[in-house]
Design a protein around this motif. Structure first.
Motif, PDB file in Angstrom:
ATOM      1  N   GLN A   1       0.851  -1.184   0.000  1.00  0.00           N
ATOM      2  CA  GLN A   1       0.000   0.000   0.000  1.00  0.00           C
ATOM      3  C   GLN A   1       0.888   1.236   0.000  1.00  0.00           C
ATOM      4  OE1 GLN A   1      -2.882  -0.320   3.167  1.00  0.00           O
ATOM      5  NE2 GLN A   1      -4.241  -1.449   1.808  1.00  0.00           N
ATOM      6  N   ILE A   2       0.398   2.291  -0.634  1.00  0.00           N
ATOM      7  CA  ILE A   2       1.142   3.533  -0.787  1.00  0.00           C
ATOM      8  C   ILE A   2       0.328   4.649  -0.156  1.00  0.00           C
ATOM      9  CG2 ILE A   2       2.050   5.174  -2.485  1.00  0.00           C
ATOM     10  CD1 ILE A   2       2.348   2.773  -4.406  1.00  0.00           C
ATOM     11  N   PHE A   3       1.040   5.636   0.415  1.00  0.00           N
ATOM     12  CA  PHE A   3       0.352   6.785   1.022  1.00  0.00           C
ATOM     13  C   PHE A   3      -0.281   7.626  -0.080  1.00  0.00           C
ATOM     14  CE2 PHE A   3       0.140  11.173   2.480  1.00  0.00           C
ATOM     15  CZ  PHE A   3      -0.612  10.991   3.636  1.00  0.00           C
ATOM     16  N   CYS A   4      -1.589   7.864   0.043  1.00  0.00           N
ATOM     17  CA  CYS A   4      -2.320   8.713  -0.898  1.00  0.00           C
ATOM     18  C   CYS A   4      -2.465  10.091  -0.269  1.00  0.00           C
ATOM     19  CB  CYS A   4      -3.696   8.130  -1.198  1.00  0.00           C
ATOM     20  SG  CYS A   4      -4.716   9.209  -2.231  1.00  0.00           S
ATOM     21  N   PRO A   5      -1.958  11.166  -0.919  1.00  0.00           N
ATOM     22  CA  PRO A   5      -2.065  12.509  -0.345  1.00  0.00           C
ATOM     23  C   PRO A   5      -3.512  13.004  -0.250  1.00  0.00           C
ATOM     24  CG  PRO A   5      -1.031  12.588  -2.527  1.00  0.00           C
ATOM     25  CD  PRO A   5      -1.220  11.157  -2.164  1.00  0.00           C
ATOM     26  N   ALA A   6      -4.401  12.538  -1.119  1.00  0.00           N
ATOM     27  CA  ALA A   6      -5.804  12.976  -1.077  1.00  0.00           C
ATOM     28  C   ALA A   6      -6.577  12.275   0.042  1.00  0.00           C
ATOM     29  CB  ALA A   6      -6.473  12.722  -2.422  1.00  0.00           C
ATOM     30  N   CYS A   7      -6.354  10.952   0.182  1.00  0.00           N
ATOM     31  CA  CYS A   7      -7.055  10.181   1.219  1.00  0.00           C
ATOM     32  C   CYS A   7      -6.425  10.393   2.598  1.00  0.00           C
ATOM     33  CB  CYS A   7      -7.029   8.690   0.901  1.00  0.00           C
ATOM     34  SG  CYS A   7      -7.910   8.205  -0.595  1.00  0.00           S
ATOM     35  N   GLY A   8      -5.116  10.662   2.623  1.00  0.00           N
ATOM     36  CA  GLY A   8      -4.415  10.849   3.890  1.00  0.00           C
ATOM     37  C   GLY A   8      -4.056   9.545   4.584  1.00  0.00           C
ATOM     38  N   THR A   9      -4.186   8.413   3.879  1.00  0.00           N
ATOM     39  CA  THR A   9      -3.839   7.105   4.458  1.00  0.00           C
ATOM     40  C   THR A   9      -3.148   6.242   3.401  1.00  0.00           C
ATOM     41  OG1 THR A   9      -5.942   6.090   3.840  1.00  0.00           O
ATOM     42  CG2 THR A   9      -5.837   7.110   6.027  1.00  0.00           C
ATOM     43  N   ASP A  10      -2.640   5.084   3.852  1.00  0.00           N
ATOM     44  CA  ASP A  10      -2.070   4.114   2.918  1.00  0.00           C
ATOM     45  C   ASP A  10      -3.199   3.343   2.263  1.00  0.00           C
ATOM     46  OD1 ASP A  10       0.465   4.891   3.602  1.00  0.00           O
ATOM     47  OD2 ASP A  10       0.813   3.231   4.993  1.00  0.00           O
ATOM     48  N   THR A  11      -3.196   3.294   0.929  1.00  0.00           N
ATOM     49  CA  THR A  11      -4.242   2.598   0.174  1.00  0.00           C
ATOM     50  C   THR A  11      -3.616   1.803  -0.959  1.00  0.00           C
ATOM     51  OG1 THR A  11      -4.569   4.458  -1.333  1.00  0.00           O
ATOM     52  CG2 THR A  11      -5.949   4.423   0.647  1.00  0.00           C
ATOM     53  N   ASP A  12      -4.440   0.939  -1.573  1.00  0.00           N
ATOM     54  CA  ASP A  12      -3.991   0.218  -2.756  1.00  0.00           C
ATOM     55  C   ASP A  12      -3.931   1.190  -3.925  1.00  0.00           C
ATOM     56  OD1 ASP A  12      -3.806  -2.235  -1.467  1.00  0.00           O
ATOM     57  OD2 ASP A  12      -5.885  -2.775  -1.920  1.00  0.00           O
ATOM     58  N   HIS A  13      -2.928   0.999  -4.791  1.00  0.00           N
ATOM     59  CA  HIS A  13      -2.735   1.855  -5.958  1.00  0.00           C
ATOM     60  C   HIS A  13      -2.498   1.003  -7.192  1.00  0.00           C
ATOM     61  CE1 HIS A  13      -2.198   5.031  -3.009  1.00  0.00           C
ATOM     62  NE2 HIS A  13      -2.093   5.937  -3.992  1.00  0.00           N
ATOM     63  N   THR A  14      -2.754   1.584  -8.364  1.00  0.00           N
ATOM     64  CA  THR A  14      -2.472   0.952  -9.646  1.00  0.00           C
ATOM     65  C   THR A  14      -1.353   1.732 -10.317  1.00  0.00           C
ATOM     66  OG1 THR A  14      -4.774   0.264  -9.858  1.00  0.00           O
ATOM     67  CG2 THR A  14      -3.460   0.264 -11.869  1.00  0.00           C
ATOM     68  N   LEU A  15      -0.371   1.009 -10.859  1.00  0.00           N
ATOM     69  CA  LEU A  15       0.751   1.635 -11.545  1.00  0.00           C
ATOM     70  C   LEU A  15       0.291   2.091 -12.923  1.00  0.00           C
ATOM     71  CD1 LEU A  15       3.823   2.249 -11.568  1.00  0.00           C
ATOM     72  CD2 LEU A  15       4.136  -0.014 -12.585  1.00  0.00           C
ATOM     73  N   ILE A  16       0.518   3.381 -13.219  1.00  0.00           N
ATOM     74  CA  ILE A  16       0.147   3.937 -14.521  1.00  0.00           C
ATOM     75  C   ILE A  16       1.378   4.015 -15.417  1.00  0.00           C
ATOM     76  CG2 ILE A  16      -0.736   5.971 -15.725  1.00  0.00           C
ATOM     77  CD1 ILE A  16      -2.417   6.545 -13.237  1.00  0.00           C
ATOM     78  N   LYS A  17       2.493   4.514 -14.851  1.00  0.00           N
ATOM     79  CA  LYS A  17       3.719   4.664 -15.628  1.00  0.00           C
ATOM     80  C   LYS A  17       4.909   4.449 -14.694  1.00  0.00           C
ATOM     81  CE  LYS A  17       6.302   8.024 -18.322  1.00  0.00           C
ATOM     82  NZ  LYS A  17       6.499   9.433 -18.560  1.00  0.00           N
ATOM     83  N   SER A  18       5.891   3.654 -15.172  1.00  0.00           N
ATOM     84  CA  SER A  18       7.082   3.446 -14.353  1.00  0.00           C
ATOM     85  C   SER A  18       8.243   4.216 -14.958  1.00  0.00           C
ATOM     86  CB  SER A  18       7.424   1.960 -14.247  1.00  0.00           C
ATOM     87  OG  SER A  18       7.710   1.440 -15.522  1.00  0.00           O
ATOM     88  N   GLY A  19       9.187   4.560 -14.110  1.00  0.00           N
ATOM     89  CA  GLY A  19      10.363   5.311 -14.528  1.00  0.00           C
ATOM     90  C   GLY A  19      11.145   5.715 -13.298  1.00  0.00           C
ATOM     91  N   GLN A  20      11.858   6.863 -13.394  1.00  0.00           N
ATOM     92  CA  GLN A  20      12.592   7.376 -12.231  1.00  0.00           C
ATOM     93  C   GLN A  20      11.621   7.591 -11.078  1.00  0.00           C
ATOM     94  OE1 GLN A  20      15.907   9.024 -11.840  1.00  0.00           O
ATOM     95  NE2 GLN A  20      16.734   8.063 -13.665  1.00  0.00           N
ATOM     96  N   GLU A  21      10.447   8.104 -11.405  1.00  0.00           N
ATOM     97  CA  GLU A  21       9.345   8.204 -10.448  1.00  0.00           C
ATOM     98  C   GLU A  21       8.164   7.454 -11.050  1.00  0.00           C
ATOM     99  OE1 GLU A  21       9.410  12.134  -7.688  1.00  0.00           O
ATOM    100  OE2 GLU A  21       8.436  12.327  -9.615  1.00  0.00           O
ATOM    101  N   ASN A  22       7.556   6.582 -10.271  1.00  0.00           N
ATOM    102  CA  ASN A  22       6.377   5.874 -10.752  1.00  0.00           C
ATOM    103  C   ASN A  22       5.164   6.786 -10.641  1.00  0.00           C
ATOM    104  OD1 ASN A  22       7.771   3.537 -11.253  1.00  0.00           O
ATOM    105  ND2 ASN A  22       7.237   2.577  -9.320  1.00  0.00           N
ATOM    106  N   LEU A  23       4.300   6.715 -11.638  1.00  0.00           N
ATOM    107  CA  LEU A  23       3.042   7.449 -11.598  1.00  0.00           C
ATOM    108  C   LEU A  23       1.968   6.429 -11.237  1.00  0.00           C
ATOM    109  CD1 LEU A  23       2.061  10.313 -12.065  1.00  0.00           C
ATOM    110  CD2 LEU A  23       1.552   9.698 -14.429  1.00  0.00           C
ATOM    111  N   VAL A  24       1.218   6.698 -10.143  1.00  0.00           N
ATOM    112  CA  VAL A  24       0.232   5.746  -9.633  1.00  0.00           C
ATOM    113  C   VAL A  24      -1.124   6.411  -9.455  1.00  0.00           C
ATOM    114  CG1 VAL A  24       1.951   4.312  -8.454  1.00  0.00           C
ATOM    115  CG2 VAL A  24       0.890   6.202  -7.238  1.00  0.00           C
ATOM    116  N   ARG A  25      -2.191   5.561  -9.440  1.00  0.00           N
ATOM    117  CA  ARG A  25      -3.550   6.052  -9.204  1.00  0.00           C
ATOM    118  C   ARG A  25      -4.102   5.338  -7.988  1.00  0.00           C
ATOM    119  NH1 ARG A  25      -6.565   4.276 -13.555  1.00  0.00           N
ATOM    120  NH2 ARG A  25      -5.675   4.530 -14.290  1.00  0.00           N
TER     121      ARG A  25
END
Length: 187
Positions: free
Chosen positions: A5-29
């Protein structure tokens, strides 16, 4: 979905995320609220480690690459995959940092001492006509030997009567990699 689980800044907690784009920084939803945000990729530091692998009467140096924060313990199995030599399954027998220790992080270890366990020498003593005959064969380390089992080695056919383990006394059955010697009585 990602493993942790990854910290979501909008939810304010650790939640499940889906990987959108990988690289130097991963983009997740975020799977809960749908917010898309970047996540920094943690890079694991690797170290080159010297492993001295003992097999029977030989000790051969190998070099492997391993995660710096991996905890190594005496007794653990370690796959030694040296690109210049064969791949060998081993059991750690000693760890050398600035002294001999039973457990250490890979980054603090200078040398790992290990013994090969995928193919092992098996020492057998067969009793025939009041005399003992020492034999030595090579067997797979995971081969199971049992007291009462019939075996044939060279020109001897025998029943296993006793199995001595590495530092643990005797057993009725054991894998070859854990055996010091087998005694048999000719049949």
């Amino acid at each position: 979905m990602l493993e942790d689980q990854i910290f979501c800044p909008a939810c304010g907690t650790d939640t499940d995320h889906t990987l959108i784009k990988s690289g130097q920084e991963n983009l997740v939803r975020c799977d809960d609220c749908g917010t898309v945000h970047p996540v920094e990729v943690k890079r694991e530091r690797l170290v080159n480690l010297k492993v001295i692998v003992n097999w029977d009467d030989r000790a051969l140096p190998h070099f492997i690459t391993i995660r710096a924060n991996e905890l190594l313990n005496v007794g653990d199995e370690l796959l030694v995959d040296d690109p210049t030599k064969d791949v060998v399954m081993t059991q750690i027998t000693s760890l050398e940092t600035d002294r001999r220790v039973r457990s250490a992080l890979a980054e603090t270890v200078k040398t790992v001492w290990a013994r090969a366990t995928d193919e092992v020498p098996l020492r057998i003593t067969v009793f025939r006509g009041g005399k003992s005959h020492p034999l030595k064969i090579t067997v797979p380390g995971d081969e199971l030997l049992e007291v009462g089992e019939k075996r044939r080695v060279e020109n001897f056919q025998f029943i296993i009567v006793k199995i001595k383990l590495r530092g643990e006394g005797f057993a009725d059955a054991a894998e070859a990699k854990n055996i010091v010697r087998v005694w048999g009585r000719e049949i």
